[in-house]
Design a protein around this motif. Structure first.
Motif, mmCIF file in Angstrom:
data_model
loop_
_atom_site.group_PDB
_atom_site.id
_atom_site.type_symbol
_atom_site.label_atom_id
_atom_site.label_comp_id
_atom_site.label_asym_id
_atom_site.label_seq_id
_atom_site.Cartn_x
_atom_site.Cartn_y
_atom_site.Cartn_z
ATOM 1 N N UNK A 193 -1.801 -2.135 -8.402
ATOM 2 C CA UNK A 193 -2.298 -3.510 -8.432
ATOM 3 C C UNK A 193 -1.925 -4.294 -7.183
ATOM 4 N N UNK A 194 -0.786 -3.941 -6.554
ATOM 5 C CA UNK A 194 -0.394 -4.639 -5.322
ATOM 6 C C UNK A 194 -1.470 -4.512 -4.235
ATOM 7 N N UNK A 242 0.820 -1.226 0.000
ATOM 8 C CA UNK A 242 0.000 0.000 0.000
ATOM 9 C C UNK A 242 0.852 1.274 0.000
ATOM 10 N N UNK A 243 2.137 1.176 -0.220
ATOM 11 C CA UNK A 243 2.934 2.396 -0.373
ATOM 12 C C UNK A 243 2.454 3.155 -1.606
ATOM 13 N N UNK A 281 5.928 4.202 -4.508
ATOM 14 C CA UNK A 281 5.484 2.817 -4.333
ATOM 15 C C UNK A 281 6.663 1.847 -4.407
ATOM 16 N N UNK A 282 6.637 0.893 -3.511
ATOM 17 C CA UNK A 282 7.625 -0.186 -3.505
ATOM 18 C C UNK A 282 7.179 -1.236 -4.522
ATOM 19 N N UNK A 336 -4.632 -3.637 -4.615
ATOM 20 C CA UNK A 336 -5.877 -4.258 -5.065
ATOM 21 C C UNK A 336 -5.805 -5.776 -4.916
ATOM 22 N N UNK A 337 -4.636 -6.340 -5.182
ATOM 23 C CA UNK A 337 -4.429 -7.774 -4.996
ATOM 24 C C UNK A 337 -4.641 -8.163 -3.533
ATOM 25 N N UNK A 338 -4.086 -7.376 -2.626
ATOM 26 C CA UNK A 338 -4.252 -7.643 -1.189
ATOM 27 C C UNK A 338 -5.726 -7.603 -0.806
ATOM 28 N N UNK A 339 -6.446 -6.613 -1.288
ATOM 29 C CA UNK A 339 -7.865 -6.489 -0.947
ATOM 30 C C UNK A 339 -8.636 -7.706 -1.446
ATOM 31 N N UNK A 340 -8.384 -8.131 -2.697
ATOM 32 C CA UNK A 340 -9.063 -9.325 -3.213
ATOM 33 C C UNK A 340 -8.726 -10.553 -2.372
#
Length: 498
Positions: A270-271, A231-232, A251-252, A273-277
């Motif tokens: 996308x990182x 989430x950076x 962003x990292x 969003x991937x975590x949220x999914x």
């Protein structure tokens, strides 16, 4: 013999076989006893007690005419309910809450006008809205995704009025994403300063612990660190008008490992969003959200079987909230749980107003009442939201505040301004011939149904000065007893426990 309020309390305790206690201790002692006296609560009233801020005569009539399932289905689809009268009441507050942030900045008396709009809309919607289940779910998610603090008043306006409200009966993923991108949340949990060079773990930790999986429920410190890295760059600023934006340069974009999955290098937003999914679909999230909903609407210690079945519905429907609630409210476990939830102070206050048919003519007074009771809207500073179980609220001072609050509402019963409210119980009560009629009518309005005779008996003794149910109702009796009778019913354990 003239019976006072203190005498009434001791009548109730003597009926239960308890003597020799102070009024404060007696009230504190007596509350849990209501849980043993709830077998007679009608099923329809039980549903209204949980999905609304207290039954009103209009809603009791509606659910009796429509039936349990049809009424629940209507509440699950609030767009089908005409709520124009409430919309008109809160229009002045919405006019402020919906202003562009750049315009809000230029308002005179900004803090006062913004807090008044936030609090006013919350209180009036809870009191008057016909979309009661929506309001209860807005309350639930506002606690679940709590943000608070004077420094974020501006973004809070949109957070509570749009991000939470628009998704309260929708899809959990959409709600989670809306809160993750909200400037209020970004600032409150410091993700707006979460950058690749110096990751800030505050939001990542609460995302896992409070918003999705639950504390110590299958993730590691390494997972927290990598979620923070994902989430950076999710940020906001005053210069952007408190809009969400993704700062690619902060962003990292290196590879990350979270919950056994690989987030490949070279990605951006996308990182996150991937975590949220990933979190929405995780079984621990289904369990955690389902347990919180069961605690909110069923009991402080819900059956594990109900939590499991609710979690299964959550997963089968990809986090859609309506099927989850439909399952919960039609379950046998829910229907068997009448009287097992203590009304929190905010719910108690609104329920008392609805029971007395009160209207607010001075919002500031109502906010002061809620401060005394201990639960003003949006004022809980930690990220976990106001407590959902009974124990934190069962203090002697807190319970006496409820008792006094009920009296303050109902003793202003002659149609005038009393502590910022307008109440006219004389109009509501009609023309009862006897004290028995008077108490039965009051019971119907306060509790939504007429209590069993044994529970009515102390109220009859009080209202009749020990003269019995056939005591004639006179103007003198009404002027002495009516407001206090309602107040004592509101102070009673049966009203506190729903």
């Amino acid at each position: 013999m003239t019976l006072s309020r203190r005498s009434f309390l001791h009548i109730g305790l003597a009926t239960a076989g308890v003597t020799g206690v102070s009024s404060a201790a007696a009230l504190h002692w007596s509350l849990p006893q209501a849980q043993a006296n709830t077998a007679g609560i009608p099923t329809n009233i039980h549903l209204l007690n949980r999905i609304s801020f207290g039954p009103t005569p209009e809603e009791v009539t509606a659910i009796d005419q429509m039936g349990y399932d049809a009424y629940l289905e209507q509440q699950l689809n609030p767009e089908q309910i005409d709520d124009g009268a409430t919309d008109a009441l809160i229009r002045p507050y919405n006019a402020v809450l919906n202003l562009p942030l750049a315009t809000l900045w230029r308002l005179a008396n900004l803090e006062y006008r913004l807090t008044t709009a936030l609090y006013g809309a919350a209180i009036l919607r809870a009191l008057h809205s016909k979309r009661q289940l929506l309001e209860r779910m807005v309350e639930f998610w506002s606690d679940h995704f709590n943000v608070a603090g004077e420094e974020i008043l501006l973004p809070m306006a949109r957070y509570y009025n749009r991000d939470i409200r628009n998704n309260a009966l929708g899809n959990f993923r959409a709600l989670l994403l809306a809160t993750a991108k909200s400037p209020a949340m970004l600032i409150y949990l410091d993700n707006y300063v979460n950058i690749a060079e110096h990751p800030n773990e505050n939001y990542a930790r609460e995302l896992l612990e409070l918003h999705t999986m639950g504390a110590d429920n299958g993730y590691t410190e390494a997972d927290v660190e990598n979620v923070a890295r994902a989430f950076t760059g999710w940020t906001t600023s005053e210069e952007s008008g408190y809009q969400f934006w993704f700062n690619t340069s902060q962003h990292d974009s290196d590879t990350k490992q979270v919950l056994g999955q690989t987030l490949p290098a070279g990605r951006g937003i996308e990182d996150g969003l991937h975590i949220i999914d990933m979190l929405v679909r995780h079984p621990a999230t289904a369990q955690y959200i389902s347990r919180k909903l069961c605690i909110k609407f069923v009991s402080d210690q819900p059956p594990q079987s109900l939590v499991d079945s609710t979690a299964a519905v959550f997963q089968a429907n990809d986090g859609e909230i309506k099927p989850v609630l439909r399952h919960l409210f039609t379950s046998n476990a829910f229907k068997a749980a009448a009287g097992q939830k203590l009304r929190r102070p905010f719910t108690f206050y609104i329920a008392a107003l609805r029971a007395a048919g009160a209207s607010i003519i001075n919002l500031g007074s109502s906010y002061e009442h809620l401060q005394v009771l201990g639960q003003p809207p949006y004022a809980w500073l930690p990220p976990n939201g106001y407590p959902a179980t009974a124990t934190p609220w069962m203090t002697t001072n807190g319970l006496l505040a409820r008792w006094n609050g009920g009296m303050a509402i109902t003793e202003g019963t002659h149609g005038g301004d009393y502590t910022g409210l307008r109440v006219n119980l004389h109009t509501r009560i009609g023309n009862p011939a006897t004290v028995g009629d008077l108490v039965s009518t009051a019971s119907q309005q306060v509790f939504g149904y007429v209590l069993p005779q044994a529970e009515l008996a102390p109220f009859i003794r009080y209202a009749s000065d020990d003269g019995g149910a056939e005591t004639p109702v006179t103007h003198t009796l009404l002027s002495r007893k009516l407001g206090t009778l309602y107040g004592l019913m509101i102070a009673s354990p049966t009203f506190q426990w729903r």
